[in-house]
Design a protein around this motif. Structure first.
Motif, PDB file in Angstrom:
ATOM      1  N   THR A 130      -7.935   4.915   5.734  1.00  8.79           N
ATOM      2  CA  THR A 130      -6.996   3.990   5.089  1.00  8.79           C
ATOM      3  C   THR A 130      -6.352   3.068   6.110  1.00  8.79           C
ATOM      4  OG1 THR A 130      -5.287   5.683   5.319  1.00  8.79           O
ATOM      5  CG2 THR A 130      -6.444   5.555   3.201  1.00  8.79           C
ATOM      6  N   VAL A 144      -8.880  -2.299   5.303  1.00  5.44           N
ATOM      7  CA  VAL A 144      -7.755  -1.410   5.646  1.00  5.44           C
ATOM      8  C   VAL A 144      -6.972  -2.074   6.783  1.00  5.44           C
ATOM      9  CG1 VAL A 144      -9.045   0.683   5.026  1.00  5.44           C
ATOM     10  CG2 VAL A 144      -9.008  -0.083   7.419  1.00  5.44           C
ATOM     11  N   LEU A 187      -0.386   6.417   5.208  1.00  6.53           N
ATOM     12  CA  LEU A 187      -1.537   5.846   5.914  1.00  6.53           C
ATOM     13  C   LEU A 187      -1.812   6.655   7.187  1.00  6.53           C
ATOM     14  CD1 LEU A 187      -0.796   1.997   5.655  1.00  6.53           C
ATOM     15  CD2 LEU A 187      -2.446   3.326   4.308  1.00  6.53           C
ATOM     16  N   ARG A 215       0.823  -1.214   0.000  1.00  9.19           N
ATOM     17  CA  ARG A 215       0.000   0.000   0.000  1.00  9.19           C
ATOM     18  C   ARG A 215       0.855   1.260   0.000  1.00  9.19           C
ATOM     19  NH1 ARG A 215      -6.140  -0.214   1.797  1.00  9.19           N
ATOM     20  NH2 ARG A 215      -6.523  -2.039   0.500  1.00  9.19           N
TER      21      ARG A 215
END
Lengths: 397, 397
Positions: A222, A247, A197, A125
């Motif tokens: 997130t 998430v 994040l 991510r």
């Protein structure tokens, strides 16, 4: 063949072996030797067994040591309340006894969710694969209006952090409600052109937290932060097991000291913060680093990380996040102790930088880059003024 | 005027007053003296204050004692995860520190449910107003088929108990599923012609427990047992606050020893088991009696009962249920210590009776009747053969 959960306890008794026998029976079928044969046959699959008994000290007619008990897997449902009630419910109140470790067999392990993203998923991510990640904490959250929090957030992102988390005591957020924070912070992240994040503190009635998490995700979350112990392990499990909660979950250790800090009572930190957090589904596990004033001892801190990351045949590895007292000068030590798959997490070490939070984050990033290249921090500071200033303030070389 | 939550801690530090100041600031606004004036004005409503600091011992340059901190009520949301995270989240990991007490002001108290039935409501349901209640526990539940459990249940009811509870480790109930147990036990209760409450162990995913409780009630549940600490305080709160959950809630102390047993760490038993359980909505609170081998010390056990029952201006009093090691010979002592508004709770003391569980319960009922009349147990045994046999076995006079 029945399978067993192996549980070890540090305890004290006149006769450790007898104590182990009384636990094996008392915490499972209740009684044994006085049961009629037919009843014994019926209950045999539920009977606990004594494993190893190791006496480490004998003094004043008392034995201290580690006993291990094997509980049939079929005695529990696959969840942590059932597991802890069964192996340490009544027993926690029975004199000097500390729950040291639990070994869960593969069949049961597979019924717990474990981390949904784990280390690889979070790196994916963030698009960061070859260095420790950097997280920063708001200097404070409580009572601040959104614009002040936005300014803090922007400075941290500007300096190059990979993650930012809410303060864990951020429950009353009327001046900067969750949905508004998410909108504002996401705009800052988007403007930075780089994935970051933001771990939003998930709060509210426990039976509504799964829905609240989905609401937060709808609003752009997130990553979610959870005070796992005050809410109970099971809600982490249910969040992790829900396919719509897509998430990463960050576990905060709030209240953990109430369990692990005593030598002869409670639950050991490696079990509580390493094994159980991962079992229940934490992708990232915050816990006291071995360096600061709020510190775990060095061996325990390394064991927590080992439990978080070791291959267990069922679950993805989770990121250990040894926190508190971290400044850029400690990054060499952190990297030696924890390697690449760790999150460097700092609050005061970012915000307390002489030039403010953005340079605070830059100092950490420069320190991380240096140690990954095998350089000293002094060497790294030659090309990073922020790192040079940080080392001047906090030390490290 | 802002209101405060007063929290006291037993702790050790070089300078207790300084430690108190660092907690008051560190657990609320984070920092203070270095803040600009405008920021101080903004954050003043959230700043903690130092209350009393009492040094009880000075040794080797360290002070030990009780410090009290006042947290603004507005810092928390009205739930126990927020309260515990705020006053003992990070702090639990900060050296030697035990959370001793929390005093919640009336405005906040009123936002917690407290017991829905309380002592009077449970007496009403049972039609018993003038004596301690009697509860018995199944000898064991795990692994037994429904007909065996029915036989145990019937014997206990026959002997005159007011309540029967499931074993707290009864999670795997496939041989006697909840709905079937409820049906079978309710038929036994109905046949007895007398109200008896059966506390069914409420288990399952925590975010579904409110629905599970409603299902259980639909199936005939008259009382629910909950392992509050393994599941987390908040689910008890949500069960108690739900108007459709119209049965008394019984709190089991499973895992409580992990919190209260150490002298210098964790959370005190009167706070954990007395105040917080009642705040969250327990109508009945099980906890270790001061008599058995699994024992709380006498003062703490009485303080738990005091917190459960004292008038706090907001909540109904809850029944203390001091458990473990209770036999009929102890009823005089129990009555002296706890008075009328207590539940006498026994497992082995009922099932271990020479004539079995029915006479075990009869022995207890006779003992209770005697002490309420101001008689000795010996006197009571003159008209109760079961009590005479019990006193012969376990002692008491």
């Amino acid at each position: 063949m029945s399978e067993f959960i192996t549980v070890s306890y540090l305890t004290t008794a006149k006769d450790l072996y007898k104590k182990a026998e009384s636990i094996a029976v008392g915490m499972t079928v209740g009684s044994w030797t006085d049961l009629p044969l037919a009843r014994q046959e019926m209950l045999a699959p539920y009977l606990g067994k004594v494993g190893n008994v190791t006496i480490t000290e004998e003094k004043d007619g008392l034995q201290q040591g580690i006993i291990s008990i094997q509980y049939p897997v079929g005695n529990i449902t696959p969840d942590i309340p059932s597991l802890l009630t069964t192996v340490f419910g009544k027993l926690s109140m029975d004199g000097k006894i500390k729950l040291v470790d639990i070994d869960v067999p593969p069949s049961l392990l597979a019924q717990f969710p474990g981390p949904k993203f784990g280390i690889a998923g979070i790196r994916e991510r963030l698009g960061v694969h070859d260095r420790p990640l950097l997280m920063s904490i708001f200097k404070s959250c409580l009572g601040l209006p959104l614009d002040e929090l936005e300014a803090q957030f922007a400075a941290q992102v500007e300096g190059g952090v990979d993650l930012v988390k809410d303060d864990e005591i951020f429950f009353v957020d009327d001046k900067a409600p969750l949905a508004e924070r998410l909108g504002a912070y996401n705009r800052i992240i988007e403007a930075s052109g780089r994935p970051v994040l933001y771990a939003a503190n998930l709060t509210g009635p426990v039976h509504q937290l799964v829905d609240k998490a989905k609401y937060a995700i709808d609003q752009g979350a997130t990553c979610l932060l959870l005070n796992v112990l005050p809410y109970g392990f099971d809600i982490l499990h249910r969040l992790a097991a829900d396919p719509d909660i897509n998430v990463p979950l960050m576990a905060h250790p709030a209240m953990a000291g109430a369990f692990y800090a005593a030598d002869e009572y409670g639950i050991s930190s490696p079990l509580l913060l390493g094994k159980l957090m991962r079992l229940a589904g934490a992708d990232m596990i915050l816990y006291p680093s071995p360096y600061g004033s709020v510190a775990l001892n060095h061996t325990e801190a390394l064991t927590v990380a080992e439990h978080a990351r070791v291959s267990n045949g069922a679950h993805k590895p989770a990121f250990p996040v040894p926190s508190a007292g971290i400044h850029p000068g400690l990054v060499t030590q952190l990297y030696q102790d924890f390697g690449t798959d760790v999150i460097v997490n700092a609050g005061g070490g970012v915000h307390g930088h002489p030039n403010g939070a953005a340079d605070g984050a830059r100092a950490f990033r420069a320190a991380i880059d240096a140690v990954v290249k095998g350089q000293t921090l002094t060497k790294g500071a030659q090309t990073s003024k922020p790192l040079a200033l940080a080392l001047e303030k906090w030390g490290g070389a």
